[in-house]
Design a protein around this motif. Structure first.
Motif, PDB file in Angstrom:
ATOM      1  N   UNK A 197       0.849  -1.209   0.000  1.00 54.05           N
ATOM      2  CA  UNK A 197       0.000   0.000   0.000  1.00 54.05           C
ATOM      3  C   UNK A 197       0.875   1.247   0.000  1.00 54.05           C
ATOM      4  N   UNK A 198       1.939   1.231   0.803  1.00 50.74           N
ATOM      5  CA  UNK A 198       2.855   2.376   0.842  1.00 50.74           C
ATOM      6  C   UNK A 198       3.529   2.567  -0.518  1.00 50.74           C
ATOM      7  N   UNK A 199       3.925   1.435  -1.146  1.00 52.32           N
ATOM      8  CA  UNK A 199       4.543   1.526  -2.467  1.00 52.32           C
ATOM      9  C   UNK A 199       3.564   2.089  -3.493  1.00 52.32           C
ATOM     10  N   UNK A 200       2.338   1.612  -3.463  1.00 55.48           N
ATOM     11  CA  UNK A 200       1.310   2.089  -4.385  1.00 55.48           C
ATOM     12  C   UNK A 200       1.071   3.584  -4.187  1.00 55.48           C
ATOM     13  N   UNK A 201       0.980   4.001  -2.914  1.00 54.75           N
ATOM     14  CA  UNK A 201       0.788   5.432  -2.634  1.00 54.75           C
ATOM     15  C   UNK A 201       1.973   6.243  -3.141  1.00 54.75           C
TER      16      UNK A 201
END
Length: 178
Positions: free
Chosen positions: A40-44
């Motif tokens: 999720x952090x990577x996607x954000x």
């Protein structure tokens, strides 16, 4: 009782086994949860990077449009200047008998006609350029004028090119009448 004891021991073992399995599953769940949070952090991060790149692309498009407009405006202004210069050149040629040509070595050749009333088409010419010091430099004339060096010094001091051309024309006329 011994049966009951054995059964309780077996139940205790089963409970311990279930407890171990629960611990393993909780560990797996925690690891998966951490992996999901990382993703999720990577996607954000990718979304933010994408937004920044989109903004940069938009900024570059706007800058390109401004530069293209500036170039277009400059081209139009240059076309207008060229038309004005062409009109001036036509005026000089038609009414004053002056034609200006670019010749080898970045020199300009000035050709006067209508000097000799007996032969108005006869050419009288001189060539010049602007040297590295940004000064006018006269090379030769046909017919030869003795006063060219004097006129050259005068135009370098005054930077009055129109008067320079008028003086040369007058010198050619005086040469014809002598």
């Amino acid at each position: 009782m011994s049966l009951k004891l054995k059964e309780e021991e077996r139940m205790t073992e089963m409970i311990l086994e279930y407890k171990n399995q629960l611990c393993k599953q909780n560990k797996l769940i925690q690891e998966k949860k951490e992996n999901v949070l990382k993703m999720i952090a990577e996607v954000k991060g990718k979304e933010q990077e994408s937004e920044e790149l989109t903004a940069k692309i938009q900024e570059l498009k706007e800058e390109y449009a401004r530069k293209r407009e500036t170039i277009s405006t400059a081209n139009k202004a240059n076309e207008e200047r060229l038309k004005g210069l062409q009109k001036s050149a036509d005026l000089y040629r038609d009414y004053l008998g002056l034609e200006i040509r670019k010749i080898h070595g970045n020199k300009l050749q000035f050709i006067f006609t209508s000097i000799d009333p007996k032969n108005p088409e006869s050419p009288y010419m001189f060539s010049m350029s602007i040297n590295e010091a940004k000064e006018y430099e006269v090379y030769d004339s046909s017919p030869h004028l003795e006063c060219l060096a004097e006129f050259q010094e005068k135009v370098r001091k005054t930077n009055n090119f129109s008067a320079f051309l008028a003086n040369i024309r007058k010198a050619f006329i005086a040469k014809v009448h002598n």
